[in-house]
Motif scaffolding. Structure first.
Motif, PDB file in Angstrom:
ATOM      1  N   VAL A  80      13.054  -6.553  -0.891  1.00 17.42           N
ATOM      2  CA  VAL A  80      14.293  -6.945  -1.655  1.00 17.42           C
ATOM      3  C   VAL A  80      14.215  -8.050  -2.635  1.00 17.42           C
ATOM      4  CG1 VAL A  80      16.989  -7.557  -0.942  1.00 17.42           C
ATOM      5  CG2 VAL A  80      15.609  -5.799   0.379  1.00 17.42           C
TER       6      VAL A  80
ATOM      7  N   GLU B  75      16.349  -6.767   4.306  1.00 17.95           N
ATOM      8  CA  GLU B  75      15.026  -6.434   4.259  1.00 17.95           C
ATOM      9  C   GLU B  75      14.645  -6.281   5.814  1.00 17.95           C
ATOM     10  OE1 GLU B  75      10.839  -8.193   2.775  1.00 17.95           O
ATOM     11  OE2 GLU B  75      12.398  -8.146   1.340  1.00 17.95           O
TER      12      GLU B  75
ATOM     13  N   THR C   4      18.559  -4.005  -5.452  1.00 16.42           N
ATOM     14  CA  THR C   4      17.538  -4.544  -4.377  1.00 16.42           C
ATOM     15  C   THR C   4      16.002  -4.340  -4.766  1.00 16.42           C
ATOM     16  OG1 THR C   4      17.338  -2.308  -3.013  1.00 16.42           O
ATOM     17  CG2 THR C   4      19.202  -4.034  -2.399  1.00 16.42           C
TER      18      THR C   4
END
Length: 298
Positions: free
Chosen positions: A50, A59, A246
């Protein structure tokens, strides 16, 4: 019965964001032209790294997959694509992680999936949608990621099974896909783009440039059969890539993944025809994925 779109394009990708990076301009162009564009994504990319600090808490958690599913929906809105699906349904196959990691052994990950069982999920979609054109990765998955390799295998196997009337008649009438393409980038195009990047890098928010070897699917000019000019949809592609926040940071006409290495955003997207009849004269490149493919409306 709702009238079926005359032109139908299916793309098979491994994770959310792969479609926008590789084919965003192509998808936006054909959607705008009235083709049915169907995206099948094989995993939710639960093991991705991420980028933004404010999302870093996702994450390594189950929440990352759900969040990336939302990013995928936002990206498809930017591209004008309404038909996007997860192979076998949400959560059916998990992200396998990078090649050689312990994650590859997860029994629920895509890398461990039974090939025919996974392909049959795609057969059902192929027989429903009846695409004339299928786009996926080459047999190395573009760059060797296990999910990309497996997505290639599933797509190619499903194309065969969908055309066989003996295979799973309960999944619908058999359908033969007229043309199958693999994602490509011609090496001279990549070289020119990276030369421009070298000059532009001081003004970009990225640490340093990637290399051509970091770009999936780069091959010699002679392998590339098809060039789709998506320059009119450059903004849509960039917006779709930004939706995958992300995973991607965009500074047009460049982007970076979590490694912060800058790469070009290609708005002419290239392909290699691996099955089907070419739609251009010998020695020339196709400019339409559907060239030579019969259109069907019923």
């Amino acid at each position: 019965m709702t009238e079926r779109a005359a032109r139908r394009l299916m793309l098979v990708h491994a994770h959310p964001d792969d479609e926008s990076i590789n084919n965003g301009a192509t998808m936006a162009r054909y959607a705008a032209e009235g083709a049915l564009v169907t995206l099948v994504t094989c995993t939710l990319g639960e093991r991705g790294e991420v980028i933004p600090d404010e999302l870093r808490h996702l994450e390594g958690t189950a929440g990352l997959g759900a969040y990336r599913g939302q990013e995928l929906a936002a990206a498809m809105q930017e591209l004008g694509v309404e038909d996007f699906r997860l192979l076998g349904g949400a959560g059916r196959y998990r992200d396998s992680g990078m090649m050689g990691l312990a994650d590859n052994g997860d029994p629920d990950c895509l890398w461990q999936a039974d090939l025919d069982a996974a392909a049959e999920h795609l057969v059902a979609v192929i027989r429903e949608v009846r695409p004339q054109v299928l786009v996926t990765y080459d047999d190395n998955g573009g760059y060797g990621h296990p999910d990309h390799v497996q997505a290639h295998r599933i797509a190619m196997r499903a194309a065969d099974l969908a055309a066989d009337p003996v295979v799973r008649p309960d999944l619908g009438e058999p359908w033969r896909i007229a043309k199958v393409y693999w994602n490509r980038v011609p090496r001279p195009v990549a070289e020119a783009a990276f030369a421009r990047l070298k000059d532009d890098l001081p003004g970009l928010p990225f640490d340093e440039p990637a290399t051509i070897d970091d770009v999936p699917g780069v091959v010699g000019d002679e392998r590339v059969t098809t060039a789709i000019d998506g320059s009119a949809y450059a903004a849509a592609k960039a917006a779709a890539m930004r939706a995958h926040a992300t995973q991607i940071e965009v500074a047009e006409p460049y982007f970076a993944l979590s490694n912060q290495l800058a790469q070009p955003v290609f708005t002419t997207e290239f392909y290699e025809l691996v099955r089907g009849e070419p739609g251009a004269e010998k020695g020339e490149r196709e400019t339409d994925l559907f060239a030579g493919a019969e259109e069907e409306t019923s």
